[in-house]
Design a protein around this motif. Structure first.
Motif, PDB file in Angstrom:
ATOM      1  N   THR A  51       0.847  -1.199   0.000  1.00  0.00           N
ATOM      2  CA  THR A  51       0.000   0.000   0.000  1.00  0.00           C
ATOM      3  C   THR A  51       0.885   1.254   0.000  1.00  0.00           C
ATOM      4  N   ALA A  52       0.274   2.391  -0.282  1.00  0.00           N
ATOM      5  CA  ALA A  52       1.042   3.647  -0.278  1.00  0.00           C
ATOM      6  C   ALA A  52       1.678   3.915   1.101  1.00  0.00           C
ATOM      7  N   PRO A  53       0.931   3.748   2.218  1.00  0.00           N
ATOM      8  CA  PRO A  53       1.580   3.972   3.515  1.00  0.00           C
ATOM      9  C   PRO A  53       2.735   2.987   3.778  1.00  0.00           C
ATOM     10  N   ALA A  54       2.613   1.747   3.284  1.00  0.00           N
ATOM     11  CA  ALA A  54       3.708   0.775   3.483  1.00  0.00           C
ATOM     12  C   ALA A  54       4.951   1.237   2.738  1.00  0.00           C
ATOM     13  N   LEU A  55       4.739   1.806   1.561  1.00  0.00           N
ATOM     14  CA  LEU A  55       5.860   2.293   0.767  1.00  0.00           C
ATOM     15  C   LEU A  55       6.603   3.424   1.504  1.00  0.00           C
ATOM     16  N   VAL A  56       5.834   4.284   2.147  1.00  0.00           N
ATOM     17  CA  VAL A  56       6.433   5.382   2.930  1.00  0.00           C
ATOM     18  C   VAL A  56       7.274   4.791   4.068  1.00  0.00           C
ATOM     19  N   ALA A  57       6.704   3.793   4.762  1.00  0.00           N
ATOM     20  CA  ALA A  57       7.424   3.168   5.882  1.00  0.00           C
ATOM     21  C   ALA A  57       8.674   2.445   5.377  1.00  0.00           C
ATOM     22  N   GLU A  58       8.584   1.837   4.200  1.00  0.00           N
ATOM     23  CA  GLU A  58       9.738   1.108   3.647  1.00  0.00           C
ATOM     24  C   GLU A  58      10.876   2.075   3.305  1.00  0.00           C
ATOM     25  N   LYS A  59      10.519   3.246   2.815  1.00  0.00           N
ATOM     26  CA  LYS A  59      11.555   4.247   2.518  1.00  0.00           C
ATOM     27  C   LYS A  59      12.177   4.768   3.820  1.00  0.00           C
ATOM     28  N   ALA A  60      11.329   4.984   4.826  1.00  0.00           N
ATOM     29  CA  ALA A  60      11.848   5.437   6.122  1.00  0.00           C
ATOM     30  C   ALA A  60      12.771   4.375   6.713  1.00  0.00           C
ATOM     31  N   ALA A  61      12.358   3.112   6.619  1.00  0.00           N
ATOM     32  CA  ALA A  61      13.184   2.018   7.139  1.00  0.00           C
ATOM     33  C   ALA A  61      14.550   2.029   6.465  1.00  0.00           C
ATOM     34  N   ALA A  62      14.537   2.222   5.146  1.00  0.00           N
ATOM     35  CA  ALA A  62      15.800   2.259   4.399  1.00  0.00           C
ATOM     36  C   ALA A  62      16.675   3.402   4.899  1.00  0.00           C
ATOM     37  N   ALA A  63      16.068   4.552   5.145  1.00  0.00           N
ATOM     38  CA  ALA A  63      16.836   5.711   5.608  1.00  0.00           C
ATOM     39  C   ALA A  63      17.493   5.417   6.957  1.00  0.00           C
ATOM     40  N   PHE A  64      16.739   4.845   7.902  1.00  0.00           N
ATOM     41  CA  PHE A  64      17.316   4.531   9.218  1.00  0.00           C
ATOM     42  C   PHE A  64      18.405   3.468   9.104  1.00  0.00           C
ATOM     43  N   LEU A  65      18.202   2.509   8.207  1.00  0.00           N
ATOM     44  CA  LEU A  65      19.219   1.453   8.035  1.00  0.00           C
ATOM     45  C   LEU A  65      20.504   2.014   7.424  1.00  0.00           C
ATOM     46  N   VAL A  66      20.337   2.924   6.458  1.00  0.00           N
ATOM     47  CA  VAL A  66      21.520   3.515   5.801  1.00  0.00           C
ATOM     48  C   VAL A  66      22.324   4.327   6.816  1.00  0.00           C
TER      49      VAL A  66
END
Ligand code: ATP
Ligand code: MG
Length: 264
Positions: A51-66
């Motif tokens: 879903t669109a909100p999941a995509l937002v969370a996935e990008k945020a997750a990537a940012a914290f992981l990076v």
């Protein structure tokens, strides 16, 4: 059993088959099969798509992981059965340590899952000789590695239990969950809850990691602006919207009538 590709629920049946095979091989426990069923029910409600909100969370997750100094990906039996190569690819890309952590722990099962993750190509896989314990958790569930989850600043926990998620958050870690149930304690406790199917979520996170590794300003912006409460609220609103659409849809005609029409 051979599942025909034309079956409307092919993907779902393949996932079940994988889990049953992993259960026979002593990788997944029966409780894991039940947990999978709960996830599937929520996936139906979500439309079986990111879903669109999941995509937002996935990008945020990537940012914290990076941005993480010591990122760790926690792996259990279901994750190893369903997404070992996806985990390994993300672990290599970051790089992140993989730590096998089991709710129903036995050394034999840890050993098997460690082997699966090594074979899948994960560079560092811990789990066999834990040397630390997570506070506020009892028994074997508390076991962790100093080099892994215990000292991690960011932990990705796909399909985690709520209690453990909460204990990791209490240790001051940024906890990223992947759980199809937006109402679970895990989703409500995690710093970055991703409400998506594990095999859809992991490659998407990896794609964002690749993009953000080349863009530190954007990474910093996302980490500052990400709003977990707002994002989870958007997941609930999405569900409300989807159920509303389904409720307004005209009633399906009985199958027999439809077939007779088609033959005319
Ligand atoms: P909590 O303890 O967080 O309140 P729970 O007791 O339901 O929730 P578990 O029993 O540990 O948690 O199960 C893990 C959760 O993982 C399930 O509830 C389900 O929603 C989710 N899940 C199962 N399979 C998948 C999958 N393939 N992808 C994403 N999530 C999944
Ligand atoms: Mg639970």
């Amino acid at each position: 059993m051979r599942i025909p590709k034309s079956h409307p629920r092919y993907e779902s049946l393949i996932r079940r088959e994988k889990l049953v095979r992993a259960w026979k091989a002593g990788i997944v426990v029966p409780e894991g099969l039940i947990a999978h069923g709960r996830g599937e029910a929520f996936d139906y409600l979500l439309g079986e798509e990111t879903t669109a909100p999941a995509l937002v969370a996935e990008k945020a997750a990537a940012a914290f992981l990076v941005r993480a100094k010591r990122p760790v990906i926690s792996v259990n039996g279901n994750v190893a059965a369903l997404a070992s190569s996806e985990v390994a690819r993300l672990a290599k890309r970051l790089p992140a340590v993989v730590e096998v952590n089991l709710f129903h722990r036995s050394d034999a099962r840890v050993r098997r899952i460690v082997r699966i993750m090594r074979d899948a190509g994960a560079p560092t896989v811990l789990g066999l000789r834990p040397d630390a314990t997570i506070p506020h958790l009892e028994s074997k569930r508390a076991l962790a590695h100093r080099r892994g989850i215990y000292r991690a600043d960011v932990v990705l926990v796909p399909l985690e239990d709520g209690d453990r998620t909460e204990a990791l958050v209490r240790m001051g870690k940024t906890v990223i969950s992947i759980d199809l149930n937006p109402l679970s304690r895990t989703s409500r406790m995690a710093s970055v809850p991703i409400v998506d199917e594990v095999r859809r979520a992991l490659p998407t996170v990896e794609k964002f990691v690749r993009e953000l590794q080349a863009d530190p300003d954007e990474t910093a912006r996302i980490c500052t602006e990400y709003d977990r409460r707002g994002n989870l609220a958007a997941v609930y609103s999405f569900l409300e919207w989807r159920l509303g659409v389904l409720a307004r849809r005209p009633k399906a005609k009985p199958r027999a009538t439809r077939n007779r029409r088609a033959r005319r």
